[in-house]
Design an enzyme around this catalytic site. Sequence first.
Site, PDB file in Angstrom:
ATOM      1  N   ASP A 125      12.369  78.216  77.700  1.00 50.61           N
ATOM      2  CA  ASP A 125      12.532  77.015  76.867  1.00 50.61           C
ATOM      3  C   ASP A 125      13.746  76.158  77.233  1.00 50.61           C
ATOM      4  O   ASP A 125      13.913  75.068  76.684  1.00 50.61           O
ATOM      5  CB  ASP A 125      12.586  77.412  75.370  1.00 50.61           C
ATOM      6  CG  ASP A 125      13.677  78.463  75.066  1.00 50.61           C
ATOM      7  OD1 ASP A 125      13.438  79.319  74.189  1.00 50.61           O
ATOM      8  OD2 ASP A 125      14.752  78.438  75.715  1.00 50.61           O
TER       9      ASP A 125
ATOM     10  N   HIS B  54      12.005  84.679  83.922  1.00 44.70           N
ATOM     11  CA  HIS B  54      10.565  84.402  83.892  1.00 44.70           C
ATOM     12  C   HIS B  54      10.264  82.943  84.208  1.00 44.70           C
ATOM     13  O   HIS B  54       9.182  82.459  83.930  1.00 44.70           O
ATOM     14  CB  HIS B  54       9.975  84.778  82.518  1.00 44.70           C
ATOM     15  CG  HIS B  54       9.917  86.259  82.305  1.00 44.70           C
ATOM     16  ND1 HIS B  54       9.768  86.839  81.069  1.00 44.70           N
ATOM     17  CD2 HIS B  54      10.015  87.292  83.181  1.00 44.70           C
ATOM     18  CE1 HIS B  54       9.750  88.167  81.197  1.00 44.70           C
ATOM     19  NE2 HIS B  54       9.914  88.459  82.470  1.00 44.70           N
TER      20      HIS B  54
ATOM     21  N   CYS C 138       1.777  73.043  92.536  1.00 45.88           N
ATOM     22  CA  CYS C 138       0.354  72.910  92.863  1.00 45.88           C
ATOM     23  C   CYS C 138      -0.139  74.181  93.557  1.00 45.88           C
ATOM     24  O   CYS C 138       0.474  74.653  94.518  1.00 45.88           O
ATOM     25  CB  CYS C 138       0.139  71.708  93.784  1.00 45.88           C
ATOM     26  SG  CYS C 138      -1.580  71.546  94.304  1.00 45.88           S
TER      27      CYS C 138
ATOM     28  N   CYS D 294      -1.450  72.683  97.396  1.00 49.15           N
ATOM     29  CA  CYS D 294      -0.499  72.265  98.448  1.00 49.15           C
ATOM     30  C   CYS D 294       0.893  72.832  98.248  1.00 49.15           C
ATOM     31  O   CYS D 294       1.800  72.560  99.030  1.00 49.15           O
ATOM     32  CB  CYS D 294      -0.447  70.734  98.505  1.00 49.15           C
ATOM     33  SG  CYS D 294       0.348  69.973  97.074  1.00 49.15           S
TER      34      CYS D 294
ATOM     35  N   THR E 299      15.079  90.497  71.899  1.00 46.29           N
ATOM     36  CA  THR E 299      14.046  91.031  72.779  1.00 46.29           C
ATOM     37  C   THR E 299      13.921  92.530  72.589  1.00 46.29           C
ATOM     38  O   THR E 299      14.908  93.240  72.364  1.00 46.29           O
ATOM     39  CB  THR E 299      14.324  90.745  74.262  1.00 46.29           C
ATOM     40  OG1 THR E 299      13.299  91.341  75.071  1.00 46.29           O
ATOM     41  CG2 THR E 299      15.684  91.279  74.700  1.00 46.29           C
TER      42      THR E 299
ATOM     43  N   ASN F  43      18.841  92.302  66.980  1.00 43.55           N
ATOM     44  CA  ASN F  43      17.404  92.079  66.829  1.00 43.55           C
ATOM     45  C   ASN F  43      17.056  92.060  65.355  1.00 43.55           C
ATOM     46  O   ASN F  43      17.674  92.766  64.554  1.00 43.55           O
ATOM     47  CB  ASN F  43      16.604  93.162  67.559  1.00 43.55           C
ATOM     48  CG  ASN F  43      16.288  92.767  69.001  1.00 43.55           C
ATOM     49  OD1 ASN F  43      15.919  91.617  69.271  1.00 43.55           O
ATOM     50  ND2 ASN F  43      16.469  93.695  69.922  1.00 43.55           N
TER      51      ASN F  43
END
Length: 248
Positions: free
Chosen positions: A105, A120, A128, A131, A190, A215
């Site tokens: 984000d 990530h 693409c 190409c 996480t 957390n």
Amino acid sequence: MANHALDNAARILGQARCTIAFTGAGISVESGIPPFRGPGGVWSKYDPAMFEKAYFKQHPQEVWPLLKTIFYDTLARARPNPAHYALADLEAAGRLAGVITQNIDGLHQAAGSRTVHEYHGSTRRMQCLACRAFFDSASISLERLPPPCPACGGTLKPDFIFFSEPIPFEVHRAATDLAQASDVCLIVGTGGEVMPAGRIPHLVKSAGGTVIEINLYETRYSYGFSDIFLQGKAGTLLPELAEKTLAA
Ligand code: APR
């Protein structure tokens, strides 16, 4: 929250030689971005199998509307929350070496963090499949889906990791080097369910380092791995922790 745990964590952060933050979707929940797992999680609404790289390549016209809804529309409205700013403050004060995030984000950079390894990838670019050219996502209209490659008309893929896709070597290497140089790992938002990202805190721990976890719910790290588990919202706990650390 029992204050002694927070005081303990602040003392550890104040004395650390090199601290990293390892973050996931939970740090952005208070920015309006749903987590993947747990209450309201994305994977309780959408089938993760559709976000396997092979499935996307075969059915881009089916997956792209979900990508727009889940990621692009949501992230367009998202702003950093106090948790992101607290990490940027710790870095600016020299108490945090950098952030290794699983999030795509861009909110850590938006909050002012300077060393951010996006394990990530991010929504910032698209590539693409035909190409291989890269494009800034801001220049690609999502009115027509799948968005055609401006250069060759091929299918564009977001430049973030789909399931079964390898982590780009450069970011894996940079994140691993930083983790191996650290003696404290601050886990925020996480549960480390996805590998190889989930192993980042283990690199710090297995080198004799200390793990502090923030957390909302208990995770596989919480009992038996994290040295301190601060249960609660990152938007509340992280600013408190940063304030205590920087006041010392
Ligand atoms: N404050 C702190 N922690 C929170 C909050 C909050 N407000 N809300 C949720 N959490 C915690 C939960 O306790 C949970 O452990 O955030 C975690 C969210 O877990 P996931 O949704 O699994 O997110 P994450 O660990 O980042 O997922 C890893 O899975 O789907 C893939 O690639 C995707 O990067 C993602 C990866």
